[in-house]
Design a protein around this motif. Sequence first.
Motif, PDB file in Angstrom:
ATOM      1  N   ASP A  98       0.814  -1.215   0.000  1.00 36.49           N
ATOM      2  CA  ASP A  98       0.000   0.000   0.000  1.00 36.49           C
ATOM      3  C   ASP A  98       0.852   1.271   0.000  1.00 36.49           C
ATOM      4  OD1 ASP A  98      -2.319  -1.457  -0.064  1.00 36.49           O
ATOM      5  OD2 ASP A  98      -2.769  -1.246   2.065  1.00 36.49           O
ATOM      6  N   ASN A  99       1.921   1.259   0.763  1.00 33.67           N
ATOM      7  CA  ASN A  99       2.820   2.416   0.861  1.00 33.67           C
ATOM      8  C   ASN A  99       4.244   1.931   0.571  1.00 33.67           C
ATOM      9  OD1 ASN A  99       4.153   4.793   1.461  1.00 33.67           O
ATOM     10  ND2 ASN A  99       3.879   4.631   3.674  1.00 33.67           N
ATOM     11  N   PRO A 100       4.621   1.853  -0.714  1.00 34.97           N
ATOM     12  CA  PRO A 100       5.852   1.158  -1.099  1.00 34.97           C
ATOM     13  C   PRO A 100       7.123   2.013  -1.090  1.00 34.97           C
ATOM     14  CG  PRO A 100       4.651   1.782  -3.054  1.00 34.97           C
ATOM     15  CD  PRO A 100       3.832   2.267  -1.884  1.00 34.97           C
ATOM     16  N   TYR A 101       7.245   2.881  -0.102  1.00 36.83           N
ATOM     17  CA  TYR A 101       8.399   3.777  -0.121  1.00 36.83           C
ATOM     18  C   TYR A 101       9.712   3.052   0.170  1.00 36.83           C
ATOM     19  CZ  TYR A 101       8.536   4.049   5.053  1.00 36.83           C
ATOM     20  OH  TYR A 101       8.641   3.761   6.394  1.00 36.83           O
ATOM     21  N   LYS A 102       9.637   1.831   0.743  1.00 34.21           N
ATOM     22  CA  LYS A 102      10.850   1.067   1.011  1.00 34.21           C
ATOM     23  C   LYS A 102      11.154   0.037  -0.073  1.00 34.21           C
ATOM     24  CE  LYS A 102      10.738   1.427   6.069  1.00 34.21           C
ATOM     25  NZ  LYS A 102      10.709   0.653   7.347  1.00 34.21           N
ATOM     26  N   THR A 103      10.351  -0.002  -1.117  1.00 38.63           N
ATOM     27  CA  THR A 103      10.563  -0.955  -2.206  1.00 38.63           C
ATOM     28  C   THR A 103      11.380  -0.313  -3.316  1.00 38.63           C
ATOM     29  OG1 THR A 103       8.624  -0.363  -3.531  1.00 38.63           O
ATOM     30  CG2 THR A 103       8.261  -1.856  -1.676  1.00 38.63           C
ATOM     31  N   VAL A 104      11.562  -1.072  -4.387  1.00 37.64           N
ATOM     32  CA  VAL A 104      12.335  -0.561  -5.525  1.00 37.64           C
ATOM     33  C   VAL A 104      11.680   0.671  -6.149  1.00 37.64           C
ATOM     34  CG1 VAL A 104      11.180  -1.993  -7.270  1.00 37.64           C
ATOM     35  CG2 VAL A 104      13.589  -1.315  -7.595  1.00 37.64           C
ATOM     36  N   MET A 105      10.387   0.854  -5.917  1.00 31.98           N
ATOM     37  CA  MET A 105       9.702   2.032  -6.453  1.00 31.98           C
ATOM     38  C   MET A 105      10.179   3.318  -5.796  1.00 31.98           C
ATOM     39  SD  MET A 105       5.794   0.631  -6.650  1.00 31.98           S
ATOM     40  CE  MET A 105       5.137   2.210  -7.126  1.00 31.98           C
ATOM     41  N   ALA A 106      10.587   3.218  -4.513  1.00 32.39           N
ATOM     42  CA  ALA A 106      11.079   4.387  -3.774  1.00 32.39           C
ATOM     43  C   ALA A 106      10.096   5.556  -3.838  1.00 32.39           C
ATOM     44  CB  ALA A 106      12.448   4.813  -4.301  1.00 32.39           C
ATOM     45  N   SER A 107       8.808   5.258  -3.731  1.00 32.89           N
ATOM     46  CA  SER A 107       7.800   6.316  -3.727  1.00 32.89           C
ATOM     47  C   SER A 107       7.959   7.191  -2.487  1.00 32.89           C
ATOM     48  CB  SER A 107       6.391   5.711  -3.727  1.00 32.89           C
ATOM     49  OG  SER A 107       6.181   4.906  -4.853  1.00 32.89           O
ATOM     50  N   PRO A 108       7.568   8.462  -2.563  1.00 32.02           N
ATOM     51  CA  PRO A 108       7.558   9.280  -1.345  1.00 32.02           C
ATOM     52  C   PRO A 108       6.698   8.616  -0.274  1.00 32.02           C
ATOM     53  CG  PRO A 108       7.258  10.661  -3.281  1.00 32.02           C
ATOM     54  CD  PRO A 108       7.170   9.239  -3.763  1.00 32.02           C
ATOM     55  N   ASP A 109       7.139   8.662   0.957  1.00 37.83           N
ATOM     56  CA  ASP A 109       6.407   8.067   2.070  1.00 37.83           C
ATOM     57  C   ASP A 109       5.132   8.867   2.319  1.00 37.83           C
ATOM     58  OD1 ASP A 109       5.513   6.877   4.361  1.00 37.83           O
ATOM     59  OD2 ASP A 109       7.195   7.522   5.621  1.00 37.83           O
ATOM     60  N   ASP A 110       3.973   8.229   2.117  1.00 33.75           N
ATOM     61  CA  ASP A 110       2.706   8.936   2.324  1.00 33.75           C
ATOM     62  C   ASP A 110       2.186   8.786   3.750  1.00 33.75           C
ATOM     63  OD1 ASP A 110       1.278   6.471   2.552  1.00 33.75           O
ATOM     64  OD2 ASP A 110       1.069   6.372   0.389  1.00 33.75           O
ATOM     65  N   GLY A 111       2.950   8.130   4.614  1.00 32.82           N
ATOM     66  CA  GLY A 111       2.589   8.046   6.022  1.00 32.82           C
ATOM     67  C   GLY A 111       1.755   6.849   6.412  1.00 32.82           C
ATOM     68  N   ARG A 112       1.214   6.104   5.465  1.00 30.02           N
ATOM     69  CA  ARG A 112       0.345   4.982   5.816  1.00 30.02           C
ATOM     70  C   ARG A 112       1.145   3.864   6.490  1.00 30.02           C
ATOM     71  NH1 ARG A 112      -2.838   3.819   0.314  1.00 30.02           N
ATOM     72  NH2 ARG A 112      -0.844   4.513  -0.531  1.00 30.02           N
ATOM     73  N   ARG A 113       0.626   3.372   7.609  1.00 22.41           N
ATOM     74  CA  ARG A 113       1.304   2.312   8.363  1.00 22.41           C
ATOM     75  C   ARG A 113       0.391   1.133   8.677  1.00 22.41           C
ATOM     76  NH1 ARG A 113       4.685   5.059   6.724  1.00 22.41           N
ATOM     77  NH2 ARG A 113       6.504   5.946   7.786  1.00 22.41           N
ATOM     78  N   LEU A 114      -0.909   1.370   8.812  1.00 13.96           N
ATOM     79  CA  LEU A 114      -1.830   0.298   9.186  1.00 13.96           C
ATOM     80  C   LEU A 114      -3.034   0.297   8.260  1.00 13.96           C
ATOM     81  CD1 LEU A 114      -2.680  -1.925  11.264  1.00 13.96           C
ATOM     82  CD2 LEU A 114      -3.901  -0.107  12.497  1.00 13.96           C
ATOM     83  N   THR A 115      -3.328  -0.866   7.672  1.00 12.68           N
ATOM     84  CA  THR A 115      -4.500  -1.037   6.818  1.00 12.68           C
ATOM     85  C   THR A 115      -5.496  -1.972   7.503  1.00 12.68           C
ATOM     86  OG1 THR A 115      -3.236  -0.720   4.765  1.00 12.68           O
ATOM     87  CG2 THR A 115      -5.334  -1.890   4.584  1.00 12.68           C
ATOM     88  N   LEU A 116      -6.756  -1.579   7.518  1.00 13.21           N
ATOM     89  CA  LEU A 116      -7.836  -2.409   8.044  1.00 13.21           C
ATOM     90  C   LEU A 116      -8.821  -2.697   6.912  1.00 13.21           C
ATOM     91  CD1 LEU A 116      -8.614  -0.459  11.362  1.00 13.21           C
ATOM     92  CD2 LEU A 116      -7.139  -2.467  11.100  1.00 13.21           C
ATOM     93  N   VAL A 117      -9.189  -3.957   6.745  1.00  7.78           N
ATOM     94  CA  VAL A 117     -10.148  -4.354   5.710  1.00  7.78           C
ATOM     95  C   VAL A 117     -11.233  -5.211   6.348  1.00  7.78           C
ATOM     96  CG1 VAL A 117     -10.495  -5.616   3.552  1.00  7.78           C
ATOM     97  CG2 VAL A 117      -8.372  -4.327   3.912  1.00  7.78           C
ATOM     98  N   TYR A 118     -12.486  -4.832   6.107  1.00  9.59           N
ATOM     99  CA  TYR A 118     -13.636  -5.592   6.617  1.00  9.59           C
ATOM    100  C   TYR A 118     -14.460  -6.063   5.429  1.00  9.59           C
ATOM    101  CZ  TYR A 118     -17.897  -6.776   9.212  1.00  9.59           C
ATOM    102  OH  TYR A 118     -18.984  -7.443   9.743  1.00  9.59           O
ATOM    103  N   TYR A 119     -14.800  -7.363   5.412  1.00 13.64           N
ATOM    104  CA  TYR A 119     -15.513  -7.941   4.273  1.00 13.64           C
ATOM    105  C   TYR A 119     -17.027  -7.961   4.502  1.00 13.64           C
ATOM    106  CZ  TYR A 119     -11.026  -9.372   2.417  1.00 13.64           C
ATOM    107  OH  TYR A 119      -9.753  -9.369   1.914  1.00 13.64           O
TER     108      TYR A 119
END
Length: 291
Positions: free
Chosen positions: A206-227
């Motif tokens: 979701d927030n791939p700033y540490k991946t090869v994409m090196a996107s700017p860190d948008d601050g997202r740390r926790l994702t919650l999904v309810y089905y």
Amino acid sequence: APRRFVQLAAKWRTFREERRPLCTSGDAEVLPTTSTTSRDLAAELPSRSLTPGEPAAFDVVLVGQRSLQHARRVVDQLKERGICVVKAGADKAFRRALLIEAELLWTAGMFEEAVRGRPIEPGSKEMRYSGRDDKVVWLTKSWTEGQERYCKALKVLDNQLGDFGVGLRSLLEAELGFNLSRRTPGMLACYSGDEVPGARYDLHVDNPYKTVMASPDDGRRLTLVYYINENPWDVHKDGGALQVCLTDPNHVPATAAEAIQSPLLTVAPESDTLVAFLSSSMYHAVLPVAA
């Protein structure tokens, strides 16, 4: 027969963030999802990445008044493996109301096309956008106020997801160093096998700033999904499972090809299932929905 499932996602962000280009929805700025894997590249990944395993058991069942114990268990799971699968414990009448509202929104054509972004080159703040297989409704304040008759139960659920995140906040800061400050608007997403045969979302963070994409860190740390679905759901027959790469939460693989070498966790998109995972480290995918 074609299958369709709906989920409501909420994401929590930290104070520290490098802002990247935003989409707008009503009165809110909405972060477009990003993907570390193109559809062409995904086809080259091991076939097991598209094969569901046996659905994971619940790590936590929310029953009784043991909120602190439940919160500790959720955070322990997040710290240990980056994801926690929860039985939320909503009553049947409320789950039915959620399903009815989601179906009404779908029938009324209120779900919109969704986009995902990818930096034009690693580290760039300039994004290239492409379409996604799912359709979404952003539960912003202005939207929910304007469509209240369609979303009374959904609004309650969205608030409950917010309360759930707040309940984890102090433990997440103590155990993982996350200083969560605010959340994104709830995103109601529908993957429909009759609308898009084989609807899916390939492996991504979701927030791939540490991946090869090196996107700017948008601050997202926790994702919650309810089905929000009708039971039963067979991930082998119906597809649509959430597939998660169980990599070390403290080490983010640079690419999806690296992440897929790890063990996989399959989560069935069944009614009343709540999934919490780390937004900036866990690679995950939505497997193709039966057409």
